[in-house]
Design a protein around this motif. Structure first.
Motif, mmCIF file in Angstrom:
data_model
loop_
_atom_site.group_PDB
_atom_site.id
_atom_site.type_symbol
_atom_site.label_atom_id
_atom_site.label_comp_id
_atom_site.label_asym_id
_atom_site.label_seq_id
_atom_site.Cartn_x
_atom_site.Cartn_y
_atom_site.Cartn_z
ATOM 1 N N ALA A 174 4.540 42.872 23.238
ATOM 2 C CA ALA A 174 5.927 42.482 23.022
ATOM 3 C C ALA A 174 6.815 43.058 24.117
ATOM 4 O O ALA A 174 6.652 44.198 24.560
ATOM 5 C CB ALA A 174 6.396 42.972 21.658
ATOM 6 N N ASP A 175 7.779 42.254 24.544
ATOM 7 C CA ASP A 175 8.708 42.663 25.595
ATOM 8 C C ASP A 175 10.109 42.653 25.013
ATOM 9 O O ASP A 175 10.866 41.687 25.152
ATOM 10 C CB ASP A 175 8.606 41.723 26.790
ATOM 11 C CG ASP A 175 9.460 42.195 27.967
ATOM 12 O OD1 ASP A 175 9.768 43.403 28.020
ATOM 13 O OD2 ASP A 175 9.809 41.348 28.801
ATOM 14 N N GLY A 176 10.450 43.717 24.276
ATOM 15 C CA GLY A 176 11.750 43.788 23.630
ATOM 16 C C GLY A 176 11.803 42.892 22.405
ATOM 17 O O GLY A 176 10.790 42.417 21.881
ATOM 18 N N ALA A 177 13.003 42.625 21.939
ATOM 19 C CA ALA A 177 13.196 41.788 20.758
ATOM 20 C C ALA A 177 13.202 40.331 21.167
ATOM 21 O O ALA A 177 13.587 39.960 22.274
ATOM 22 C CB ALA A 177 14.517 42.151 20.068
ATOM 23 N N GLY A 178 12.759 39.477 20.256
ATOM 24 C CA GLY A 178 12.804 38.050 20.498
ATOM 25 C C GLY A 178 11.496 37.512 21.025
ATOM 26 O O GLY A 178 10.475 38.204 21.112
ATOM 27 N N THR A 179 11.538 36.255 21.401
ATOM 28 C CA THR A 179 10.319 35.534 21.774
ATOM 29 C C THR A 179 10.001 35.747 23.248
ATOM 30 O O THR A 179 10.121 34.842 24.092
ATOM 31 C CB THR A 179 10.484 34.038 21.480
ATOM 32 O OG1 THR A 179 11.716 33.596 22.059
ATOM 33 C CG2 THR A 179 10.503 33.779 19.986
ATOM 34 N N ALA A 180 9.582 36.952 23.562
ATOM 35 C CA ALA A 180 9.170 37.283 24.926
ATOM 36 C C ALA A 180 8.009 38.252 24.844
ATOM 37 O O ALA A 180 7.954 39.110 23.957
ATOM 38 C CB ALA A 180 10.327 37.897 25.712
ATOM 39 N N THR A 184 5.491 37.895 32.563
ATOM 40 C CA THR A 184 6.382 37.819 31.391
ATOM 41 C C THR A 184 6.467 36.374 30.922
ATOM 42 O O THR A 184 6.707 35.465 31.738
ATOM 43 C CB THR A 184 7.789 38.338 31.721
ATOM 44 O OG1 THR A 184 7.692 39.693 32.169
ATOM 45 C CG2 THR A 184 8.699 38.266 30.506
ATOM 46 N N VAL A 185 6.292 36.162 29.625
ATOM 47 C CA VAL A 185 6.395 34.841 29.005
ATOM 48 C C VAL A 185 7.601 34.862 28.087
ATOM 49 O O VAL A 185 7.724 35.735 27.217
ATOM 50 C CB VAL A 185 5.131 34.477 28.215
ATOM 51 C CG1 VAL A 185 5.289 33.120 27.539
ATOM 52 C CG2 VAL A 185 3.918 34.478 29.124
ATOM 53 N N THR A 186 8.487 33.907 28.282
ATOM 54 C CA THR A 186 9.683 33.813 27.442
ATOM 55 C C THR A 186 9.748 32.420 26.842
ATOM 56 O O THR A 186 9.594 31.413 27.537
ATOM 57 C CB THR A 186 10.950 34.093 28.257
ATOM 58 O OG1 THR A 186 10.828 35.371 28.896
ATOM 59 C CG2 THR A 186 12.177 34.083 27.361
ATOM 60 N N LEU A 187 10.033 32.379 25.556
ATOM 61 C CA LEU A 187 10.129 31.113 24.821
ATOM 62 C C LEU A 187 11.547 30.980 24.306
ATOM 63 O O LEU A 187 12.067 31.881 23.632
ATOM 64 C CB LEU A 187 9.127 31.112 23.646
ATOM 65 C CG LEU A 187 8.975 29.826 22.855
ATOM 66 C CD1 LEU A 187 8.449 28.704 23.751
ATOM 67 C CD2 LEU A 187 8.016 30.048 21.686
ATOM 68 N N SER A 188 12.176 29.878 24.611
ATOM 69 C CA SER A 188 13.575 29.685 24.197
ATOM 70 C C SER A 188 13.771 28.248 23.731
ATOM 71 O O SER A 188 12.904 27.381 23.905
ATOM 72 C CB SER A 188 14.518 29.992 25.367
ATOM 73 O OG SER A 188 14.235 29.141 26.466
ATOM 74 N N GLY A 189 14.945 28.015 23.175
ATOM 75 C CA GLY A 189 15.284 26.675 22.733
ATOM 76 C C GLY A 189 14.686 26.281 21.394
ATOM 77 O O GLY A 189 14.753 25.110 20.992
ATOM 78 N N LEU A 190 14.094 27.230 20.671
ATOM 79 C CA LEU A 190 13.519 26.933 19.369
ATOM 80 C C LEU A 190 14.620 26.776 18.322
ATOM 81 O O LEU A 190 15.794 27.111 18.566
ATOM 82 C CB LEU A 190 12.560 28.051 18.952
ATOM 83 C CG LEU A 190 11.289 28.207 19.801
ATOM 84 C CD1 LEU A 190 10.515 29.439 19.373
ATOM 85 C CD2 LEU A 190 10.414 26.959 19.676
ATOM 86 N N PRO A 191 14.299 26.269 17.122
ATOM 87 C CA PRO A 191 15.313 26.186 16.061
ATOM 88 C C PRO A 191 15.949 27.536 15.797
ATOM 89 O O PRO A 191 15.380 28.600 16.103
ATOM 90 C CB PRO A 191 14.504 25.701 14.847
ATOM 91 C CG PRO A 191 13.357 24.944 15.435
ATOM 92 C CD PRO A 191 13.015 25.670 16.707
ATOM 93 N N THR A 192 17.135 27.518 15.242
ATOM 94 C CA THR A 192 17.917 28.740 15.044
ATOM 95 C C THR A 192 17.131 29.810 14.300
ATOM 96 O O THR A 192 17.222 31.005 14.618
ATOM 97 C CB THR A 192 19.200 28.404 14.264
ATOM 98 O OG1 THR A 192 19.899 27.361 14.948
ATOM 99 C CG2 THR A 192 20.069 29.639 14.113
ATOM 100 N N GLY A 193 16.362 29.416 13.327
ATOM 101 C CA GLY A 193 15.625 30.385 12.524
ATOM 102 C C GLY A 193 14.567 31.137 13.284
ATOM 103 O O GLY A 193 14.039 32.143 12.789
ATOM 104 N N ALA A 194 14.209 30.696 14.491
ATOM 105 C CA ALA A 194 13.166 31.356 15.276
ATOM 106 C C ALA A 194 13.727 32.257 16.352
ATOM 107 O O ALA A 194 12.973 32.765 17.188
ATOM 108 C CB ALA A 194 12.257 30.307 15.911
ATOM 109 N N ALA A 195 15.009 32.493 16.335
ATOM 110 C CA ALA A 195 15.628 33.261 17.414
ATOM 111 C C ALA A 195 15.121 34.700 17.466
ATOM 112 O O ALA A 195 15.038 35.289 18.542
ATOM 113 C CB ALA A 195 17.154 33.242 17.252
ATOM 114 N N ARG A 196 14.793 35.270 16.320
ATOM 115 C CA ARG A 196 14.381 36.678 16.295
ATOM 116 C C ARG A 196 12.885 36.840 16.007
ATOM 117 O O ARG A 196 12.444 37.858 15.504
ATOM 118 C CB ARG A 196 15.198 37.452 15.263
ATOM 119 C CG ARG A 196 16.705 37.416 15.542
ATOM 120 C CD ARG A 196 17.458 38.300 14.583
ATOM 121 N NE ARG A 196 17.061 39.693 14.689
ATOM 122 C CZ ARG A 196 17.513 40.552 15.602
ATOM 123 N NH1 ARG A 196 18.397 40.142 16.523
ATOM 124 N NH2 ARG A 196 17.093 41.801 15.631
#
Length: 1000
Positions: free
Chosen positions: A720-726, A692-704
């Motif tokens: 894709a692993d659910g909603a968001g950057t994963a 599983t790869v998860t990306l976090s901490g991006l600017p607010t506009g990239a949350a979804r």
């Protein structure tokens, strides 16, 4: 015999004024005919020289390419022998080179590998070190040294197909003349490296040979173009059949064949236009010379009767007149021809042959002698006869209805030929159709004859209307014109032709100039265009077009990066064009008749196509956190890439390596204002499950944001692993990549040309696939238009560059790099100079000046104006001749009118009113005739003249208002001077009370 010679000389001296006037007319005719003929014969070769010297190698040259054989020198010699035989007698230079394109170099970039040789060494200048002499040595160009941060003494490793190849840099070089044809196709933004043939073969999948054929700019003539087109066009096919010439079929690049064909079409267009003013000038010249001959014969009428009574025969009079007119015409023609040759030598060059130099003066002398001699013979035969009906004032026509009908039928036939097939043979481009090309002149002459046919009845009608009034102020001029139609016939015909020619010249110049300006702007993409000579995909922040920087140059009003490449739609080859469609109305202010850029912009510009996540204002760094987990085994993040969009809507990748805690920091380059995608590269050496790869901490506009599942192909293990950057991979062995992008499908509306839509039966709303080096994409046909900006291809596809980039970020591993920059400018020439300084010598900067067409067709436009000017001068001369004849013929009338109470002033105004009325009526008729000719043939001639415009474009008729106004004012002013002088002479006659008719 000597006494007779003295008599004829004295006879000529007595009419010196008329003979001088005839000579001046011949000077004008000879000069104009020589200039226009010289333009037709000489300007094509001059334009060929200028085109080959001014246009870049990509436009004038043809590159032939094939796989290299084992013996490069033998292969080169064989190709050169075959080309020398095929190009025998043609001034074409051949430059050869061997290279391996796009060889991967350690560090992530590629390079163009060139094979060392004497020919290559002569084309470069060493800035550091020396030329390589061993298989383990290399010389790199400045771009390679800068991009790979290497210098003399460093080592460079190329990823060969079998094993890496390492060489030592022993020199750094630059192209002595980057624009030389030898470098055609050998430029790249990643740099070039020179090695030995053995090293090039080991480092690449194969070496290719390249032979660039370039016509010599100084020795190629217009007469060479047909052979040159055939020789260049068939060279690849001939060489492909020679096994000793190449290891594979030859391919071609460069637009040399198309340029030669366009030059040939331009020559044909020039030859289709120049005969129009020449033919009208010839008709006007004949009429003017006949009028002057009639004036001379009229002045000698009494003298001729006396000579006839003394036994002088008509053949003797004809011989004397022929000698007299021949001497005058010869002297005047020499003067006019010399003036013309001086002008031609200063503008287009020396004569192209004897025909160019001798034909116009020879015809001028013959026409002058024939007109004067035949008129004298006719006058001598009628000297003892009673006046005819027209001369006596009883006739109302000066031209027969049969002759007029014949002229109208001839004009109709030529016009039908012109409209049905065009002014070239069969509508082709190889030769001028002599029947169709004279259609405009034939129509003008037919209109002039119709005017003469209507002149008598119209003057009679005016006389009847004027006769209803009181006094003589109105009726006298009308009656005198009505009863003196023969006197005014010549001036009427010439004024009709002069005004008609002027209208045609203004219409052709305006239509041609407007269509050339708009079509050149459309084909160029904007008023200034910089082709950067780069391609492929961006590798870093330096791989941008510089559009934002160029947009800040003084005088630039709009700017857009662009891509122009080749591709296919189905089985059809097309040009693929992409630019910021929102900028099209500002970049292309062309007439809506050509392309409605505002409507096109609305149809193909999706809203917020490349919006992304805005970066904080003033940010210099973008931080994020990448985490990787595995249910079984181990996986790690080995690299991340942030795709940043700039203010010019270009996208560049910025790479960063995560720290132990998964944190990454991307440097934000200047001009970047939003994040549009993020890539994460994951590696599992031994294999891992449930990664599983998860990306976090991006600017607010990239949350979804969501995963772009097709970015790295269907074989990518991540989903894709659910909603968001994963994203999650069931199993991973080796490398794997995942990309996150804004949610939603990116729309890609496309515009296609009419020709492509017809070939492939495309309709608005239809889905199509476009394949090109820029990327393979699917889009929806949103607009079908006659032509698209940035290309001359009649089959083309256009996409909004931000929208295309957004689609490719979702469907491809990379995006294309902008290869061009389009700029709208207030002063294109000044901006082009500044752009050249900014982008460097290897880029090609062009303006939408239409210079290519103007070089060839400038002579045609000049000829139409010269023809109109010549006709105007001859019309003024005809009016002056008619005035002189009227002063002599109506001398006795002055005494009678004076006796019945008309003062000299009243008579002067009456006479002036006659000429003014006739001139105005003829001018209006000529204007209407010119408008008819422009409407019938103007658009076709303008379309034929602009060979660089796609044939699907429509033409909008226009008029050159300045030229028309200047010509009309000049003609009116000259006629006004003649009319004023007429009145002065009449008043002088009225004041002469000592004159007696019987003593003259």
């Amino acid at each position: 015999m000597r006494a007779m010679g003295a008599f004829w000389l004295q006879r000529a001296r007595a009419q010196a004024g008329t003979l001088v006037a005839t000579g001046l007319v011949v000077v004008v005719v000879a000069a104009l005919a020589s200039v226009m003929t010289g333009l037709a014969f000489r300007s094509p070769t001059s334009a060929v020289h200028a085109t080959l010297a001014a246009e870049p190698a990509a436009v004038t040259s043809v590159a032939l390419e094939s796989s290299a054989l084992s013996d490069l020198d033998a292969q080169d010699a064989d190709v050169r022998r075959a080309l020398a035989k095929r190009l025998s007698g043609l001034p074409v230079a051949v430059a050869s080179s061997f290279s391996a394109p796009s060889v991967p170099v350690e560090g992530g970039r590629g390079a163009l590998v060139l094979v060392s040789g004497d020919g290559l060494q002569q084309r470069v200048t060493m800035t550091q070190g020396r030329w390589p002499g061993a298989d383990t040595e290399a010389a790199v160009d400045a771009a390679f040294a800068r991009g790979h941060s290497v210098s003399v003494g460093d080592r460079v490793t190329m990823s060969g197909p079998a094993a890496p190849v390492t060489v030592t840099v022993v020199g750094v070089w630059r192209a002595t003349d980057p624009a030389a044809p030898a470098w055609l196709g050998l430029t790249t933004g990643d740099g070039r490296i020179v090695v030995s043939a053995a090293t090039a073969a080991a480092a690449s999948d194969g070496v290719v040979g390249r032979w660039v054929l370039t016509p010599d700019a100084r020795r190629t003539s217009a007469a060479d173009l047909p052979r040159l087109q055939a020789a260049l066009g068939g060279a690849a096919g001939q060489l492909s059949g020679d096994s000793a010439a190449g290891g594979s079929p030859f391919s071609t690049s460069g637009d040399g064949v198309a340029t030669v064909a366009a030059m040939q079409r331009s020559v044909v267009a020039l030859h289709a236009v120049i005969p129009v003013p020449l033919a009208v000038l010839a008709a006007c010249s004949a009429i003017a010379l006949v009028l002057l001959a009639q004036l001379l014969a009229g002045a000698r009428r009494v003298e001729t009767r006396l000579l006839r009574s003394r036994g002088v025969t008509i053949p003797a009079l004809a011989r004397a007149t022929a000698v007299e007119s021949g001497l005058v015409a010869l002297a005047a023609t020499i003067v006019g021809t010399l003036v013309a040759q001086v002008v031609l030598l200063a503008t287009v060059g020396p004569p192209s042959g004897a025909l160019d130099l001798l034909l116009p003066p020879l015809l001028t002398v013959l026409v002058a002698i024939a007109a004067t001699t035949l008129t004298a013979v006719v006058s001598a035969r009628a000297a003892s006869d009673s006046p005819g009906a027209v001369e006596a004032g009883r006739g109302r026509t000066v031209v027969s209805a049969g002759l007029t009908v014949l002229a109208v039928v001839a004009a109709a036939v030529t016009l039908w030929r012109f409209v049905a097939f065009g002014p070239t043979v069969g509508g082709g481009v190889d030769a001028v159709d002599p029947t169709g090309v004279v259609a405009p002149a034939a129509v003008l002459c037919a209109i002039a004859l119709v005017g003469l046919l209507l002149f008598g009845p119209a003057s009679a009608a005016v006389e009847r209307v004027a006769g209803r009034g009181r006094g003589v102020a109105g009726v006298l001029p009308a009656r005198q014109v009505g009863r003196g139609v023969a006197l005014f016939a010549g001036p009427v015909a010439l004024i009709v032709l002069a005004v008609g020619s002027l209208t045609f010249a203004a219409g052709y110049a305006g239509t041609f100039g407007g269509f050339l300006r708009d079509s050149a702007l459309l084909v160029n993409g904007a008023s200034v265009r910089a082709d950067l000579g780069v391609g492929g995909s961006p590798h870093g922040t330096g791989d941008v077009s510089g559009a934002a920087r160029l947009g800040r140059l003084p005088g630039v009003t709009a700017v857009s990066p662009a891509i122009v490449d080749s591709g296919t739609v189905g089985d059809t080859d097309v040009a693929v064009v992409a630019a910021n469609s929102a900028k099209l109305p500002a970049l292309l202010p062309v007439g809506g008749y050509l392309l409605d850029t505002a409507a096109l912009s609305r149809q193909v510009t999706p809203k917020d196509a490349l919006a992304g996540a805005p970066l904080p204002s003033g940010a210099h760094e973008l931080r994020a956190t990448v985490t990787v987990t595995a249910g079984a085994g181990a996986a790690a993040v080995v690299g991340t890439t942030a795709w940043l969009a700039t203010t010019s809507d270009e996208v560049v990748p910025v790479t960063a390596t995560p720290g132990p805690d998964g944190s990454v920091a991307f440097p934000v380059p200047a001009g970047a204002d939003r994040l549009v995608a993020v890539d994460t590269d994951v590696e599992s050496v031994a294999g891992a499950d449930a990664v599983t790869v998860t990306l976090s901490g991006l600017p607010t506009g990239a949350a979804r944001w969501v995963q772009a599942s097709s970015a790295f192909g269907s074989a990518s293990p991540f989903r894709a692993d659910g909603a968001g950057t994963a994203a999650r991979a069931a199993s991973l062995t080796g490398d794997g990549s995942v990309r996150f992008v804004p949610p939603g499908d990116a729309a890609l509306p496309l515009a296609v040309t009419t020709a492509l839509a017809q070939d492939d039966s495309l309709q608005v709303g239809q889905r199509i696939e476009v394949r090109s080096p820029a990327g393979d994409v699917q889009g929806t046909v949103a607009a079908i238009v006659p032509a698209l900006p940035g290309t001359t291809s009649e089959r083309a596809v256009f996409a909004d560059l931000p929208a295309l980039t957004a689609v490719l970020l979702r469907t491809s591993a990379s995006v294309p790099r902008a290869s061009s920059v389009w700029l709208a400018a207030d002063d294109p020439d000044a901006v082009a100079g500044a752009v050249r300084s900014a982008v460097g010598a290897e880029a090609s900067v062009t303006t939408a000046s239409g210079a290519f067409v103007a070089r060839f067709l400038g002579g045609a436009v000049a000829s139409t104006w010269l023809g109109a000017a010549g006709c105007a001068l001859l019309a003024v001369a005809a009016v002056a001749a008619a005035i002189t004849a009227a002063l002599r013929r109506r001398r006795g009338e002055v005494i009678v009118l004076r006796a019945v109470g008309l003062s000299g002033r009243q008579q002067a105004w009456a006479r002036r009113l006659e000429v003014v009325g006739v001139a105005c009526a003829a001018g209006v008729f000529g204007l209407l005739g010119g408008i008819v000719v422009v409407l019938l043939v103007g658009n076709t001639l303008a379309r034929l003249s602009v060979v660089t415009a796609p044939s699907t474009l429509s033409v909008q008729g226009r008029v050159d208002p300045i030229g028309m106004a200047v010509g009309a004012v000049a003609l009116a002013a000259a006629l006004a001077v003649a009319v004023w002088g007429y009145g002065v002479a009449v008043r002088r006659q009225a004041a002469d009370t000592a004159y007696r008719e019987e003593t003259r």
